[in-house]
Scaffold this motif. Structure first.
Motif, short mmCIF file in Angstrom:
data_model
loop_
_atom_site.label_atom_id
_atom_site.label_comp_id
_atom_site.label_asym_id
_atom_site.label_seq_id
_atom_site.Cartn_x
_atom_site.Cartn_y
_atom_site.Cartn_z
N ILE A 156 0.87 -1.18 0.00
CA ILE A 156 0.00 0.00 0.00
C ILE A 156 0.91 1.23 0.00
O ILE A 156 1.74 1.39 0.90
CB ILE A 156 -0.92 0.02 1.24
N VAL A 157 0.74 2.09 -1.01
CA VAL A 157 1.58 3.27 -1.14
C VAL A 157 0.72 4.53 -1.08
O VAL A 157 -0.07 4.78 -1.99
CB VAL A 157 2.39 3.25 -2.45
N GLY A 158 0.86 5.28 0.00
CA GLY A 158 0.20 6.58 0.11
C GLY A 158 -1.31 6.51 0.11
O GLY A 158 -1.96 7.38 -0.45
N SER A 159 -1.88 5.49 0.72
CA SER A 159 -3.33 5.36 0.76
C SER A 159 -3.81 4.95 2.14
O SER A 159 -3.19 4.13 2.80
CB SER A 159 -3.80 4.32 -0.26
N ASN A 160 -4.92 5.51 2.52
CA ASN A 160 -5.60 5.12 3.76
C ASN A 160 -6.98 4.60 3.38
O ASN A 160 -7.98 4.91 4.01
CB ASN A 160 -5.69 6.32 4.70
N PHE A 161 -7.03 3.82 2.32
CA PHE A 161 -8.26 3.24 1.78
C PHE A 161 -9.05 2.56 2.90
O PHE A 161 -8.56 1.63 3.53
CB PHE A 161 -7.91 2.25 0.67
N PRO A 162 -10.28 3.02 3.17
CA PRO A 162 -10.98 2.56 4.37
C PRO A 162 -11.82 1.29 4.22
O PRO A 162 -12.29 0.77 5.22
CB PRO A 162 -11.90 3.75 4.68
N ASP A 203 -4.42 -13.84 4.18
CA ASP A 203 -4.15 -14.35 2.83
C ASP A 203 -2.95 -13.70 2.17
O ASP A 203 -2.38 -14.26 1.24
CB ASP A 203 -5.37 -14.17 1.93
N ALA A 204 -2.58 -12.49 2.61
CA ALA A 204 -1.48 -11.76 1.97
C ALA A 204 -0.61 -11.10 3.03
O ALA A 204 -1.10 -10.65 4.06
CB ALA A 204 -2.03 -10.71 1.01
N ARG A 205 0.67 -11.05 2.74
CA ARG A 205 1.60 -10.30 3.59
C ARG A 205 1.47 -8.83 3.20
O ARG A 205 1.30 -8.51 2.03
CB ARG A 205 3.02 -10.79 3.38
N GLY A 206 1.56 -7.94 4.18
CA GLY A 206 1.33 -6.53 3.90
C GLY A 206 2.48 -5.62 4.25
O GLY A 206 3.18 -5.83 5.25
N ILE A 207 2.64 -4.61 3.40
CA ILE A 207 3.63 -3.54 3.60
C ILE A 207 2.90 -2.24 3.30
O ILE A 207 2.12 -2.17 2.35
CB ILE A 207 4.81 -3.68 2.61
N GLN A 208 3.14 -1.22 4.10
CA GLN A 208 2.54 0.08 3.82
C GLN A 208 3.60 1.17 3.88
O GLN A 208 4.46 1.17 4.76
CB GLN A 208 1.42 0.39 4.80
#
Length: 192
Positions: free
Chosen positions: A143-149, A159-164
């Motif tokens: 996730i790049v530059g988003s605070n998608f709610p 299900d997925a590894r996450g990086i922000q």
């Protein structure tokens, strides 16, 4: 006489905090004659107009962890928001290096053109089927530059590894369980 400094201060605050500011001017003051600022108590002329934001980047060890997760991913998805505007070239490079698809939050719809082969379009209630499938099927989410709610449009938890990556650390890691949270400028952090 204080109005030029007040406007300058409000603009600097808005730019520094990436938030709106308000200036309230009483009606009786609006009818007063203007006098330029003088060198007096609480009335010093402001510095030269302009604001240059600081360049921040996440720590090297955290960037290395994020790179390791991205390199291990076989189905990488990138979600971009308005914070990725200055990092379009870097987002494209990461997408091409990892084979990732790129979905766009509403405020990030202008980050990349829709005609790139790996851009799946909008995500969310008005999103595209390819973006929905990208999130559903990915094993790694950047996730790049988003605070998608709307977490229901992100991968299922676990299900997925996450990086922000985000310049603002106040809400980072709030929408999806991310393993690595990189607080810093999107372009600088992606370049690193």
């Amino acid at each position: 006489a204080q109005l030029p400094n007040l406007i300058d201060r409000a603009m600097r605050i808005a730019l520094a905090e990436r938030a709106p500011t308000a200036i309230i001017i009483p009606s009786d003051l609006q009818e007063e004659e203007y006098a330029p600022p003088a060198h007096a108590f609480k009335n010093v002329p402001s510095s030269t107009p302009g604001y240059t934001p600081p360049v921040t980047r996440a720590p090297e060890e955290e960037i290395a962890k994020a790179a390791e997760i991205l390199n291990q991913g076989s189905k990488v998805a990138i979600l971009v928001g308005q914070g990725a505007r200055s990092a379009a070239v870097e987002v494209m490079e990461v997408a091409e290096l990892t084979g990732a698809g790129v979905a766009k939050a509403l405020l990030g719809k202008d980050v990349l053109p829709d005609d790139l082969p790996y851009v799946t379009g909008a995500i969310g209630l008005l999103g595209t089927r390819p973006s929905y499938e990208l999130m559903r099927d990915c094993d790694t989410l950047l996730i790049v530059g988003s605070n998608f709610p709307y977490s229901q449009f992100l991968p299922e938890y676990g299900d997925a590894r996450g990086i922000q990556i985000d310049i603002d650390g106040r809400m980072i890691g709030m929408r999806y369980p991310t393993e690595v949270n990189l607080v810093g400028d999107a372009a600088e952090t992606l370049r690193a």
